[in-house]
Design a protein around this motif. Structure first.
Motif, PDB file in Angstrom:
ATOM      1  N   ILE A 205       3.559  10.479  -0.802  1.00 52.49           N
ATOM      2  CA  ILE A 205       3.021  11.385   0.209  1.00 52.49           C
ATOM      3  C   ILE A 205       1.565  11.089   0.565  1.00 52.49           C
ATOM      4  CG2 ILE A 205       4.627  13.245  -0.316  1.00 52.49           C
ATOM      5  CD1 ILE A 205       2.322  14.586  -1.900  1.00 52.49           C
ATOM      6  N   ARG A 206       1.019  10.002   0.041  1.00 55.00           N
ATOM      7  CA  ARG A 206      -0.348   9.628   0.416  1.00 55.00           C
ATOM      8  C   ARG A 206      -0.411   9.297   1.901  1.00 55.00           C
ATOM      9  NH1 ARG A 206      -1.869   4.687  -2.507  1.00 55.00           N
ATOM     10  NH2 ARG A 206       0.324   4.256  -2.243  1.00 55.00           N
ATOM     11  N   PRO A 207      -1.590   9.363   2.472  1.00 56.97           N
ATOM     12  CA  PRO A 207      -1.732   9.029   3.895  1.00 56.97           C
ATOM     13  C   PRO A 207      -1.302   7.585   4.190  1.00 56.97           C
ATOM     14  CG  PRO A 207      -3.714  10.120   3.080  1.00 56.97           C
ATOM     15  CD  PRO A 207      -2.843   9.821   1.885  1.00 56.97           C
ATOM     16  N   THR A 208      -0.863   7.384   5.419  1.00 57.53           N
ATOM     17  CA  THR A 208      -0.392   6.078   5.871  1.00 57.53           C
ATOM     18  C   THR A 208      -1.435   4.993   5.632  1.00 57.53           C
ATOM     19  OG1 THR A 208       0.955   7.151   7.544  1.00 57.53           O
ATOM     20  CG2 THR A 208       0.485   4.835   7.890  1.00 57.53           C
ATOM     21  N   GLY A 209      -2.693   5.294   5.903  1.00 58.72           N
ATOM     22  CA  GLY A 209      -3.760   4.310   5.724  1.00 58.72           C
ATOM     23  C   GLY A 209      -3.856   3.798   4.300  1.00 58.72           C
ATOM     24  N   GLU A 210      -3.661   4.679   3.340  1.00 59.92           N
ATOM     25  CA  GLU A 210      -3.701   4.264   1.935  1.00 59.92           C
ATOM     26  C   GLU A 210      -2.532   3.332   1.608  1.00 59.92           C
ATOM     27  OE1 GLU A 210      -4.218   7.432  -0.917  1.00 59.92           O
ATOM     28  OE2 GLU A 210      -5.735   8.397   0.351  1.00 59.92           O
ATOM     29  N   ARG A 211      -1.356   3.653   2.145  1.00 64.91           N
ATOM     30  CA  ARG A 211      -0.197   2.776   1.902  1.00 64.91           C
ATOM     31  C   ARG A 211      -0.384   1.432   2.602  1.00 64.91           C
ATOM     32  NH1 ARG A 211       2.456   7.840   2.687  1.00 64.91           N
ATOM     33  NH2 ARG A 211       3.067   7.234   4.794  1.00 64.91           N
ATOM     34  N   LEU A 212      -1.008   1.445   3.779  1.00 63.97           N
ATOM     35  CA  LEU A 212      -1.288   0.198   4.486  1.00 63.97           C
ATOM     36  C   LEU A 212      -2.259  -0.665   3.663  1.00 63.97           C
ATOM     37  CD1 LEU A 212      -0.538  -1.192   7.160  1.00 63.97           C
ATOM     38  CD2 LEU A 212      -2.616  -0.222   8.130  1.00 63.97           C
ATOM     39  N   ARG A 213      -3.295  -0.051   3.099  1.00 65.09           N
ATOM     40  CA  ARG A 213      -4.235  -0.769   2.232  1.00 65.09           C
ATOM     41  C   ARG A 213      -3.502  -1.336   1.018  1.00 65.09           C
ATOM     42  NH1 ARG A 213      -7.570   3.130   0.317  1.00 65.09           N
ATOM     43  NH2 ARG A 213      -8.729   3.095   2.241  1.00 65.09           N
ATOM     44  N   GLU A 214      -2.607  -0.549   0.446  1.00 71.39           N
ATOM     45  CA  GLU A 214      -1.837  -1.008  -0.714  1.00 71.39           C
ATOM     46  C   GLU A 214      -1.003  -2.243  -0.367  1.00 71.39           C
ATOM     47  OE1 GLU A 214       1.780   0.530  -3.570  1.00 71.39           O
ATOM     48  OE2 GLU A 214       0.542   2.038  -2.572  1.00 71.39           O
ATOM     49  N   GLU A 215      -0.372  -2.216   0.812  1.00 70.08           N
ATOM     50  CA  GLU A 215       0.417  -3.372   1.247  1.00 70.08           C
ATOM     51  C   GLU A 215      -0.479  -4.592   1.455  1.00 70.08           C
ATOM     52  OE1 GLU A 215       4.183  -3.776   1.961  1.00 70.08           O
ATOM     53  OE2 GLU A 215       3.492  -2.648   0.230  1.00 70.08           O
ATOM     54  N   ARG A 216      -1.652  -4.389   2.048  1.00 69.54           N
ATOM     55  CA  ARG A 216      -2.579  -5.508   2.269  1.00 69.54           C
ATOM     56  C   ARG A 216      -2.979  -6.139   0.948  1.00 69.54           C
ATOM     57  NH1 ARG A 216      -7.791  -5.931   1.713  1.00 69.54           N
ATOM     58  NH2 ARG A 216      -8.235  -3.695   1.733  1.00 69.54           N
ATOM     59  N   THR A 217      -3.319  -5.302  -0.028  1.00 71.55           N
ATOM     60  CA  THR A 217      -3.731  -5.845  -1.327  1.00 71.55           C
ATOM     61  C   THR A 217      -2.546  -6.445  -2.078  1.00 71.55           C
ATOM     62  OG1 THR A 217      -3.609  -3.662  -2.364  1.00 71.55           O
ATOM     63  CG2 THR A 217      -5.748  -4.344  -1.524  1.00 71.55           C
TER      64      THR A 217
ATOM     65  N   ASP B 226       5.853  -4.062   4.065  1.00 72.91           N
ATOM     66  CA  ASP B 226       7.005  -3.158   4.039  1.00 72.91           C
ATOM     67  C   ASP B 226       6.685  -1.984   4.960  1.00 72.91           C
ATOM     68  OD1 ASP B 226       9.010  -1.297   3.476  1.00 72.91           O
ATOM     69  OD2 ASP B 226       8.906  -1.587   1.302  1.00 72.91           O
ATOM     70  N   ALA B 227       7.072  -2.124   6.234  1.00 76.45           N
ATOM     71  CA  ALA B 227       6.731  -1.110   7.233  1.00 76.45           C
ATOM     72  C   ALA B 227       7.382   0.229   6.922  1.00 76.45           C
ATOM     73  CB  ALA B 227       7.124  -1.586   8.626  1.00 76.45           C
ATOM     74  N   LEU B 228       8.594   0.217   6.370  1.00 73.95           N
ATOM     75  CA  LEU B 228       9.238   1.472   6.001  1.00 73.95           C
ATOM     76  C   LEU B 228       8.359   2.232   5.014  1.00 73.95           C
ATOM     77  CD1 LEU B 228      11.761   3.296   6.237  1.00 73.95           C
ATOM     78  CD2 LEU B 228      12.641   2.103   4.230  1.00 73.95           C
ATOM     79  N   TYR B 229       7.813   1.525   4.037  1.00 70.62           N
ATOM     80  CA  TYR B 229       6.937   2.152   3.056  1.00 70.62           C
ATOM     81  C   TYR B 229       5.660   2.668   3.705  1.00 70.62           C
ATOM     82  CZ  TYR B 229       3.715   2.669  -0.834  1.00 70.62           C
ATOM     83  OH  TYR B 229       2.792   3.166  -1.718  1.00 70.62           O
ATOM     84  N   VAL B 230       5.055   1.854   4.557  1.00 69.58           N
ATOM     85  CA  VAL B 230       3.815   2.276   5.214  1.00 69.58           C
ATOM     86  C   VAL B 230       4.046   3.556   6.011  1.00 69.58           C
ATOM     87  CG1 VAL B 230       2.114   1.663   6.995  1.00 69.58           C
ATOM     88  CG2 VAL B 230       2.810  -0.038   5.298  1.00 69.58           C
ATOM     89  N   LEU B 231       5.148   3.611   6.740  1.00 73.31           N
ATOM     90  CA  LEU B 231       5.399   4.752   7.621  1.00 73.31           C
ATOM     91  C   LEU B 231       5.960   5.977   6.916  1.00 73.31           C
ATOM     92  CD1 LEU B 231       6.891   2.781  10.621  1.00 73.31           C
ATOM     93  CD2 LEU B 231       4.600   3.788  10.467  1.00 73.31           C
TER      94      LEU B 231
END
Length: 149
Positions: A5-17, A61-66
């Motif tokens: 349930i974290r914000p999308t931006g945090e998941r996007l950062r996680e995917e980048r790293t 993983d766009a599903l995860y980001v979104l």
């Protein structure tokens, strides 16, 4: 399985790293500046569909980001098939089954939409056509969905 349930931006950062990419490299893939990536990660803005598509091609993983749900954790989830892929599958099936002239444009559109909606693989679409189920618009409109729905 629960969603992150974290914000999308945090998941996007996680995917980048996870992919081992710097903000400038990540931005380059998406056609965006480093500042834009920083804004995405802070939740100030979000990538466009086209940018997210480019990032997906690089392994995001766009599903995860979104949604916060990882695609690989659920064997029933497949990457989405876009309309271009669906049309390519239909064109291949037209040749394979010698269906030129047998399917009307509307039927081809309906078959392509069925492939997209069902996230059908090429083999599933092939089986669908091979079973003769793609030859009538009525049959396509009432085509079975995965899980028999």
């Amino acid at each position: 399985m629960s969603a992150d349930i974290r914000p999308t931006g945090e998941r996007l950062r996680e995917e980048r790293t996870r992919l081992g990419l710097s903000q400038p490299a990540f931005g380059e893939i998406a056609g965006a500046a480093k500042r834009t990536v920083i804004d995405w990660e802070k939740g100030v803005s979000s990538p466009t569909v086209m940018q997210l598509s480019a990032l997906m091609a690089a392994g995001v993983d766009a599903l995860y980001v979104l949604t916060g749900v990882r695609a690989e954790l659920d064997s029933n989830l497949r990457p989405a098939i876009d309309a271009a892929e669906a049309v390519a599958i239909v064109v291949e099936l037209l040749d394979e089954f010698d269906l030129q002239g047998k399917l009307a444009i509307d039927q081809i559109r309906i078959l392509a939409n069925w492939i997209v909606e069902q996230r059908a693989t090429k083999d599933e679409a092939r089986a669908f056509v091979a079973g003769g189920r793609a030859l009538s618009i009525g049959q396509l409109n009432s085509a079975p969905t995965k899980g028999g729905k």
